[in-house]
Design a protein around this motif. Structure first.
Motif, short mmCIF file in Angstrom:
data_model
loop_
_atom_site.label_atom_id
_atom_site.label_comp_id
_atom_site.label_asym_id
_atom_site.label_seq_id
_atom_site.Cartn_x
_atom_site.Cartn_y
_atom_site.Cartn_z
N ALA B 80 0.83 -1.20 0.00
CA ALA B 80 0.00 0.00 0.00
C ALA B 80 0.87 1.25 0.00
CB ALA B 80 -0.92 -0.01 1.21
N VAL B 81 1.96 1.22 0.78
CA VAL B 81 2.85 2.38 0.82
C VAL B 81 3.54 2.57 -0.52
CG1 VAL B 81 4.89 3.36 1.92
CG2 VAL B 81 3.21 2.17 3.31
N ALA B 82 3.94 1.45 -1.14
CA ALA B 82 4.59 1.55 -2.45
C ALA B 82 3.63 2.15 -3.46
CB ALA B 82 5.06 0.18 -2.89
N GLY B 83 2.32 1.90 -3.29
CA GLY B 83 1.32 2.43 -4.21
C GLY B 83 1.14 3.94 -4.13
N LEU B 84 1.72 4.57 -3.11
CA LEU B 84 1.58 6.01 -2.98
C LEU B 84 2.46 6.76 -3.96
CD1 LEU B 84 1.52 6.47 0.89
CD2 LEU B 84 -0.39 6.63 -0.68
N GLY B 85 3.40 6.05 -4.59
CA GLY B 85 4.22 6.68 -5.60
C GLY B 85 5.35 7.54 -5.07
N PHE B 86 5.93 7.15 -3.97
CA PHE B 86 7.03 7.94 -3.45
C PHE B 86 8.40 7.37 -3.81
CE2 PHE B 86 3.93 10.22 -1.09
CZ PHE B 86 4.54 11.43 -0.78
N ASP B 87 8.40 6.24 -4.48
CA ASP B 87 9.64 5.65 -4.95
C ASP B 87 10.62 5.43 -3.79
OD1 ASP B 87 11.36 4.56 -6.71
OD2 ASP B 87 12.29 6.46 -7.27
N LEU B 88 10.15 4.66 -2.82
CA LEU B 88 10.94 4.46 -1.61
C LEU B 88 11.83 3.24 -1.69
CD1 LEU B 88 8.04 5.16 0.85
CD2 LEU B 88 10.00 6.63 0.49
N GLY B 89 11.72 2.49 -2.76
CA GLY B 89 12.51 1.27 -2.85
C GLY B 89 11.83 0.13 -2.13
N GLU B 90 12.58 -0.93 -1.97
CA GLU B 90 12.05 -2.14 -1.35
C GLU B 90 11.91 -1.94 0.16
OE1 GLU B 90 11.69 -6.54 -2.40
OE2 GLU B 90 11.97 -4.76 -3.60
N ALA B 91 10.85 -2.51 0.74
CA ALA B 91 10.70 -2.46 2.19
C ALA B 91 11.62 -3.49 2.83
CB ALA B 91 9.26 -2.74 2.57
N ARG B 92 12.33 -3.07 3.86
CA ARG B 92 13.16 -4.02 4.59
C ARG B 92 12.40 -4.51 5.81
NH1 ARG B 92 17.18 -2.48 7.43
NH2 ARG B 92 16.67 -0.29 7.23
N PRO B 93 12.36 -5.79 6.06
CA PRO B 93 11.68 -6.26 7.26
C PRO B 93 12.59 -6.13 8.48
CG PRO B 93 12.44 -8.11 5.95
CD PRO B 93 12.87 -6.89 5.23
N ASP B 94 11.98 -5.88 9.64
CA ASP B 94 12.77 -6.01 10.86
C ASP B 94 12.53 -7.41 11.42
OD1 ASP B 94 10.43 -6.04 12.28
OD2 ASP B 94 10.80 -4.23 13.43
N SER B 95 13.05 -7.70 12.57
CA SER B 95 13.01 -9.08 13.04
C SER B 95 11.62 -9.54 13.46
CB SER B 95 13.97 -9.25 14.21
OG SER B 95 15.28 -9.08 13.76
N TRP B 96 10.65 -8.64 13.48
CA TRP B 96 9.29 -9.06 13.79
C TRP B 96 8.39 -8.97 12.55
CZ3 TRP B 96 5.24 -6.77 17.70
CH2 TRP B 96 4.47 -7.82 18.23
N GLY B 97 8.99 -8.74 11.39
CA GLY B 97 8.22 -8.71 10.16
C GLY B 97 7.59 -7.38 9.82
N ASN B 98 7.94 -6.32 10.56
CA ASN B 98 7.40 -5.00 10.23
C ASN B 98 8.21 -4.40 9.09
OD1 ASN B 98 5.63 -5.10 12.47
ND2 ASN B 98 7.30 -4.46 13.79
N PRO B 99 7.55 -3.77 8.11
CA PRO B 99 8.30 -3.16 7.01
C PRO B 99 8.98 -1.85 7.43
CG PRO B 99 5.97 -2.81 6.71
CD PRO B 99 6.10 -3.65 7.93
N THR B 100 10.17 -1.63 6.89
CA THR B 100 10.91 -0.40 7.15
C THR B 100 11.21 0.27 5.82
OG1 THR B 100 11.97 -1.47 9.02
CG2 THR B 100 12.95 0.58 8.25
N PHE B 101 10.93 1.55 5.75
CA PHE B 101 11.26 2.31 4.54
C PHE B 101 12.25 3.40 4.90
CE2 PHE B 101 7.18 0.63 3.03
CZ PHE B 101 7.56 0.20 1.77
#
Lengths: 373, 221
Positions: B80-101
């Motif tokens: 959903a965040v990638a769909g906003l069109g901010f060109d943030l690159g790939e989301a990195r997961p943290d150790s609990w599976g939360n996405p980090t941009f």
């Protein structure tokens, strides 16, 4: 006639310092209130009196040392803080905790939740001017503390959870004593309710007092019973289950009115639900098995980061941990529900009467050592 | 005790930079970037399983970091965040599976506004500055009530610059977190309504949580 007109009534706003040593602040908090008569026009909390540098200490103490310190961070729910820290490190390092240890952690946390709510109940009634209930509430809290003492030898600061499991095995009589308590406790909750819930004097103080706005609660990061009182169903035990919370059945009560009475009723109901959870944990906990994973004496955690959170009695108790292949954290940020609640306090009390400040503040269940860290 | 602490702090700091530098790239293969000898084996196992990991020379008892992946809810949110069109690159997961941009400081407020308006992320759970040897970093954790997960935003500024846009107008909860960030790290949140010390006393001079701050100040305060 003209004589009466000559009397000029001068009014001005008064600045009142509430605290830092006000008996109802449950710690050291100073509220600078601007009063227009009885009405609060502005409020600015002053915190930091209990700042002990918990986050700096985390960067300078090893994973073995720090669980003994983090208990002091929030001493009424020391089981939660210990589990929070240990689980954050376990998540990053990928340490598997034995099943029995997970059930023990859950039992201890839920017992701690009851103990914390009991202490809140007693002192909150004290804030409202009802002295009697404190003794009943602490009588039952004492039973829980006895259970804790039986398992880990401490009554307030347990150092119970450690990275890899729990520090002590079960005592042989723990389950029996715990079940005795669970059998007796629901009746005691009925007693509290008989004393308090329908008491007209109590209702006069809390019914319709301190109604929170739903959006304001979300904006200020309010969590736990205060957030659920405005009808937002957020309980991390349900929404982001860790441990074995997804394997036990329990209900999350939510409020409808968002007032102080709702927050009282929610906590009462949460104690009942905790009893349910503990019973299921006791049923399902294996009798045999390791209580601690095999971890090296010097625990080194590989580089990584995690935001991990538990539903503490006060709300979302989170930890943002960054590690760097050392035996200490590189950074530990503790996200405390009380911090957000204290920040939210001015929003909640502006426009209210000064006599309601403590009724509202108490209903947020803020504990100051957690705010200041 | 003080001697030991003083030694320990900068040591941990210098080790930190290059190791942590790597995973902040967008592609997971970027993890194998500039690496110190301490971090190399760990990074390799995290980043790419097929790559032959160099032999572990010491401390074999060290637990290996598990492979990171996004939780299902985290993945939905990242999409959903990638769909906003901010060109943030790939989301990195943290150790609990939360996405980090990762987000640049000058786009932080724009992104936050879009997240709040379009995805309804109005709940700021946590805000934490970090002191790396080569940069300041601020991590924002937002809770998504719809997908039941956290979203982490990270922004970094160079060491010689201490200004970062404030998000308090966007998320009022950031108010005290930013004040504390200033109090502890000296990072200035530009546009904050009242950037004053919070936990330390008003006349305090140092920034205690900086890595070069000693555990005990000589001669008292």
């Amino acid at each position: 006639m003209s004589g009466l007109n000559m009397i000029e009534v001068r009014t001005e706003e008064m600045v009142l310092n509430m605290g830092p040593h006000h008996p109802s602040t449950h710690g050291v908090l100073r509220l600078v209130l601007t009063l227009d008569g009885e009405i609060i026009r502005s409020c600015s909390p002053v915190i930091g009196y209990l700042h002990r540098g918990m986050e700096k200490l985390a960067e300078n103490r090893t994973f073995v040392q720090y669980p003994g310190i983090i208990d002091r961070y929030e001493y009424l729910t020391a089981m939660f803080t210990g589990v929070l820290y240990s689980m954050s490190a376990e998540k990053i390092a990928g340490i598997e905790v034995p099943e029995k240890a997970v059930w023990m952690r859950m039992i201890m946390m839920e017992l701690n939740r009851i103990a914390s709510h009991l202490f809140w109940l007693g002192t909150y009634m004290l804030d409202l001017g009802a002295n009697g209930l404190l003794f009943y509430a602490l009588r039952e809290r004492e039973m829980i503390l006895n259970l804790f003492e039986e398992v880990c030898g401490a009554r307030l600061l347990y150092s119970y959870a450690c990275v890899g499991g729990v520090r002590f095995p079960n005592s042989p009589t723990f389950e029996k004593h715990c079940r005795e308590f669970l059998k007796l406790f629901p009746d005691r909750i009925k007693d509290y309710e008989a004393i308090v819930t329908d008491n007209p004097v109590f209702l006069e103080r809390v019914d319709g007092v301190g109604v929170f706005d739903r959006q304001a609660c979300l904006d200020y990061g309010v969590s736990g019973p205060p957030l659920r009182s405005v009808g937002v169903k957020k309980d991390l035990r349900k929404d982001n289950p860790s441990l074995f919370y997804d394997q036990v059945a329990f209900d999350v009560p939510i409020g409808t009115r968002g007032d102080t009475l709702d927050r009282y009723l929610l906590r009462i109901e949460e104690m009942r639900q905790s009893v349910r959870i503990i019973e299921q944990c006791l049923d399902r906990m294996p009798a045999e098995g390791a209580y601690k994973a095999k971890v090296p004496a010097v625990i080194k955690v590989p580089p990584g980061e995690v935001y991990f959170a538990l539903e503490s009695p006060r709300g979302e108790l989170g930890a943002y941990m960054v590690t760097n292949n050392a035996d200490k954290c590189y950074r530990l940020k503790l996200r405390c529900p009380s911090y957000n609640h204290t920040q939210f306090l001015p929003v909640a009390i502006v426009g209210q009467k000064v006599s309601d400040v403590m009724a509202i503040f108490g209903s947020l269940d803020v504990i100051l050592p957690e705010v200041d860290r | 005790m003080s001697d030991e602490d003083k030694k320990a702090t900068p040591e941990a700091g210098t080790e930190a930079g290059p190791t942590r530098d790597a995973p902040t790239g967008d592609a997971p293969t970027g993890d194998a970037g500039p690496i110190t000898e301490a971090g190399s084996t760990k990074e390799a196992t995290v980043a790419a399983a097929p790559a032959p990991a160099p032999a572990v020379p010491k401390a074999p008892a060290k637990p290996a970091a598990p492979p990171l992946e996004l939780s299902p809810a985290g993945k939905a949110l990242a999409d959903a965040v990638a769909g906003l069109g901010f060109d943030l690159g790939e989301a990195r997961p943290d150790s609990w599976g939360n996405p980090t941009f990762e987000v640049a400081p000058d786009r932080l407020v724009d992104l936050g506004t879009a997240l709040k308006a379009k995805l309804g992320l109005s709940y700021l759970a946590c805000l934490a500055p970090l002191d790396w040897p080569d940069r300041w970093e601020v991590a924002y954790h937002l809770y998504d009530f719809e997908r039941k997960t956290w979203l982490a935003l990270k922004t970094r500024i160079p060491k010689d610059q201490v200004q970062i846009p404030s998000v308090t107008p966007l998320w009022p909860a950031a108010n005290w977190y930013e004040r504390e960030g200033y109090d502890m790290y000296g990072v200035e949140f530009a546009g904050h309504p009242h950037l004053a010390r919070l936990l330390m006393s008003d006349d305090w001079q140092t920034f205690p949580l900086r890595k070069d701050h000693p555990m005990d100040l000589e001669g008292g305060y």
